[in-house]
Design a protein around this motif. Sequence first.
Motif, mmCIF file in Angstrom:
data_model
loop_
_atom_site.group_PDB
_atom_site.id
_atom_site.type_symbol
_atom_site.label_atom_id
_atom_site.label_comp_id
_atom_site.label_asym_id
_atom_site.label_seq_id
_atom_site.Cartn_x
_atom_site.Cartn_y
_atom_site.Cartn_z
ATOM 1 N N HIS A 1 0.834 -1.203 0.000
ATOM 2 C CA HIS A 1 0.000 0.000 0.000
ATOM 3 C C HIS A 1 0.871 1.256 0.000
ATOM 4 O O HIS A 1 0.571 2.250 -0.691
ATOM 5 N N LYS A 2 1.959 1.218 0.738
ATOM 6 C CA LYS A 2 2.891 2.349 0.763
ATOM 7 C C LYS A 2 3.519 2.559 -0.614
ATOM 8 O O LYS A 2 3.651 3.703 -1.080
ATOM 9 N N GLN A 3 3.893 1.488 -1.283
ATOM 10 C CA GLN A 3 4.486 1.606 -2.615
ATOM 11 C C GLN A 3 3.500 2.201 -3.613
ATOM 12 O O GLN A 3 3.883 3.018 -4.462
ATOM 13 N N VAL A 4 2.247 1.801 -3.501
ATOM 14 C CA VAL A 4 1.206 2.363 -4.366
ATOM 15 C C VAL A 4 1.089 3.866 -4.136
ATOM 16 O O VAL A 4 1.134 4.671 -5.078
ATOM 17 N N ASN A 5 0.946 4.255 -2.868
ATOM 18 C CA ASN A 5 0.746 5.676 -2.555
ATOM 19 C C ASN A 5 1.974 6.516 -2.884
ATOM 20 O O ASN A 5 1.847 7.661 -3.378
ATOM 21 N N ASP A 6 3.161 5.978 -2.629
ATOM 22 C CA ASP A 6 4.384 6.714 -2.961
ATOM 23 C C ASP A 6 4.490 6.948 -4.469
ATOM 24 O O ASP A 6 4.921 8.020 -4.916
ATOM 25 N N SER A 7 4.085 5.952 -5.253
ATOM 26 C CA SER A 7 4.141 6.088 -6.714
ATOM 27 C C SER A 7 3.144 7.128 -7.206
ATOM 28 O O SER A 7 3.444 7.924 -8.112
ATOM 29 N N ILE A 8 1.955 7.131 -6.606
ATOM 30 C CA ILE A 8 0.930 8.115 -6.990
ATOM 31 C C ILE A 8 1.404 9.541 -6.677
ATOM 32 O O ILE A 8 1.221 10.464 -7.468
ATOM 33 N N LYS A 9 2.053 9.700 -5.533
ATOM 34 C CA LYS A 9 2.575 11.015 -5.164
ATOM 35 C C LYS A 9 3.602 11.519 -6.169
ATOM 36 O O LYS A 9 3.782 12.727 -6.338
ATOM 37 N N MET A 10 4.293 10.595 -6.829
ATOM 38 C CA MET A 10 5.315 10.975 -7.804
ATOM 39 C C MET A 10 4.759 11.094 -9.216
ATOM 40 O O MET A 10 5.512 11.284 -10.173
ATOM 41 N N GLY A 11 3.427 10.928 -9.374
ATOM 42 C CA GLY A 11 2.828 11.171 -10.680
ATOM 43 C C GLY A 11 2.203 9.976 -11.364
ATOM 44 O O GLY A 11 1.647 10.121 -12.465
ATOM 45 N N ALA A 12 2.274 8.785 -10.754
ATOM 46 C CA ALA A 12 1.605 7.629 -11.352
ATOM 47 C C ALA A 12 0.089 7.838 -11.314
ATOM 48 O O ALA A 12 -0.442 8.473 -10.395
ATOM 49 N N GLU A 13 -0.594 7.296 -12.289
ATOM 50 C CA GLU A 13 -2.047 7.433 -12.398
ATOM 51 C C GLU A 13 -2.729 6.185 -11.843
ATOM 52 O O GLU A 13 -2.461 5.075 -12.302
ATOM 53 N N LEU A 14 -3.612 6.367 -10.844
ATOM 54 C CA LEU A 14 -4.359 5.235 -10.295
ATOM 55 C C LEU A 14 -5.496 4.899 -11.247
ATOM 56 O O LEU A 14 -6.469 5.633 -11.353
ATOM 57 N N LEU A 15 -5.362 3.766 -11.917
ATOM 58 C CA LEU A 15 -6.355 3.356 -12.900
ATOM 59 C C LEU A 15 -7.413 2.446 -12.306
ATOM 60 O O LEU A 15 -8.553 2.412 -12.777
ATOM 61 N N TYR A 16 -7.026 1.695 -11.270
ATOM 62 C CA TYR A 16 -7.984 0.770 -10.649
ATOM 63 C C TYR A 16 -7.442 0.345 -9.297
ATOM 64 O O TYR A 16 -6.239 0.148 -9.124
ATOM 65 N N GLY A 17 -8.354 0.156 -8.338
ATOM 66 C CA GLY A 17 -7.980 -0.396 -7.032
ATOM 67 C C GLY A 17 -7.358 0.629 -6.118
ATOM 68 O O GLY A 17 -7.796 1.778 -6.036
ATOM 69 N N GLY A 18 -6.330 0.180 -5.412
ATOM 70 C CA GLY A 18 -5.599 1.068 -4.514
ATOM 71 C C GLY A 18 -5.989 0.967 -3.060
ATOM 72 O O GLY A 18 -5.378 1.620 -2.211
ATOM 73 N N ASN A 19 -6.999 0.159 -2.734
ATOM 74 C CA ASN A 19 -7.476 0.086 -1.355
ATOM 75 C C ASN A 19 -6.948 -1.148 -0.628
ATOM 76 O O ASN A 19 -6.688 -2.183 -1.230
ATOM 77 N N GLN A 20 -6.821 -1.013 0.670
ATOM 78 C CA GLN A 20 -6.353 -2.095 1.529
ATOM 79 C C GLN A 20 -7.275 -2.233 2.726
ATOM 80 O O GLN A 20 -7.740 -1.244 3.285
ATOM 81 N N LYS A 21 -7.534 -3.477 3.128
ATOM 82 C CA LYS A 21 -8.266 -3.751 4.358
ATOM 83 C C LYS A 21 -7.598 -4.933 5.038
ATOM 84 O O LYS A 21 -7.731 -6.073 4.599
ATOM 85 N N GLY A 22 -6.840 -4.653 6.099
ATOM 86 C CA GLY A 22 -6.103 -5.710 6.774
ATOM 87 C C GLY A 22 -5.088 -6.335 5.838
ATOM 88 O O GLY A 22 -4.337 -5.637 5.147
ATOM 89 N N CYS A 23 -5.065 -7.668 5.768
ATOM 90 C CA CYS A 23 -4.127 -8.379 4.902
ATOM 91 C C CYS A 23 -4.544 -8.355 3.437
ATOM 92 O O CYS A 23 -3.765 -8.736 2.563
ATOM 93 N N TYR A 24 -5.782 -7.917 3.176
ATOM 94 C CA TYR A 24 -6.259 -7.901 1.793
ATOM 95 C C TYR A 24 -5.906 -6.578 1.125
ATOM 96 O O TYR A 24 -6.214 -5.505 1.630
ATOM 97 N N HIS A 25 -5.258 -6.673 -0.023
ATOM 98 C CA HIS A 25 -5.008 -5.496 -0.853
ATOM 99 C C HIS A 25 -5.633 -5.777 -2.203
ATOM 100 O O HIS A 25 -5.277 -6.744 -2.876
#
Length: 452
Positions: free
Chosen positions: A314-338
């Motif tokens: 989840h951290k890698q996803v968010n760090d990439s988005i902060k640097m300009g990656a486009e979230l096309l789908y997903g991105g959510n986490q709940k416990g062990c499920y990503h």
Amino acid sequence: MEFKSINPYNGEQVGLYTALTQAELAEKLDRSQAAFEAWRKVPLTERCGLIKKAGQVLRDNVVEYAKMITLEMGKPILESRAEVNKCAWVCDYYAENAHDFLADQSITTDAEKSFVRHDPIGGVLAIMPWNFPFWQVFRYAAPTLTAGNTGLLKHAPNVFGCAQQIQDVFTKAGYPPYVFQNLIVHHDQTEHIIAHGGVRAVTLTGSERAGSAVAEIAGRHIKKTVLELGGSNAFIVWEDADINKAVKTAVTARMLNSGQSCIAAKRFILVEGIYEEFVRKFTKAVKELKSGDPMDEGTKIGPLARLDLADQLHKQVNDSIKMGAELLYGGNQKGCYHEPTILGEVVPGMAAFDQETFGPLAAMIKAKDIAHAFELSENSNYGLGVTVCTKNVEKAIRCAEKVSDGAYFINELVKSDPRLPFGGTKKSGYGRELAKDGIMEFVNRKTVYAKR
């Protein structure tokens, strides 16, 4: 010390395992060393018969073993069964081929007779990961034991139930006592085990950090290592590719085992002419994957094996988005499920490009042309494998020299096969498993030279 095995899907305890005392560990290591002296003298034909029986034990108990895999680390149950059956395959493979692999190799010299023989070396310690808890062990154990070595398994603590079942496989197959032993120990015992006189080599599948630490310890004790570490495989799609077939292959390559595989496709490098079509069709296919209870036969995406793994992804996803990656789908986490996640417009410098992402995250990367695609592929500290999708197979074969990884697959996902050597380059490790190469890693290639 006690180790708890926790089901990542519901948080329930699966098992509780007590660590060996120092005295118990010393006894197991001594018995392994003593067992080697007898095991090495067992005829190869008999050793091949035993590994064949181990394969049958796996097939006979596939339901039980697959259930333990799924309960302990969350793999979808159909994939767990496939894993156990693949282990049986590797047992059959070495039962059928070990005689040829270990045969004396005659070499013409000025001697009356000169040849290389292949002798076992002793105990081999395997430090194994949780993501393929049976397969990683059997792809080492089948060749190593059949060559006449003894085996010691230090498995990941969250799959100690699988580790115990693996030892039971060899017991049920009729192996002599102490030829293969499961060690329930904390990682702080690693140097003590490696230092033992009966341990002659170490094989590790795991993280770059773990591999570096174990190699350093083994180096101090002058003991051989084989390391299979992380990966960030590129999945390259040329403009002439069959996009529908490429997407189907790509979804499996990324989402198998909920993305928890060192050889999973992680960076999708798409020549710009087909970028939009591939991303659209890939996203549609991923949306159709069923998430849920991994014990349900319809589930394709289960939880990650531990909470810290999901948090890291989840951290890698968010760090990439902060640097300009486009979230096309997903991105959510709940416990062990990503949830399955797709990032577009990923470029070097982002976590999704530079780091190994161990979970259901697909990074979409645009390449100007084929040459640029290979340049982006090589822009990695890892070197496990690359896939190229194209209708021009002959041109793709000629491009194999452009790839420094240990594997190069055309129109297929990178995967391990008992018949083919498997291993990486750069920070993905060194040495080879499987095929003839795998059994040669832990034998003494002894030169014999005779004159009258």
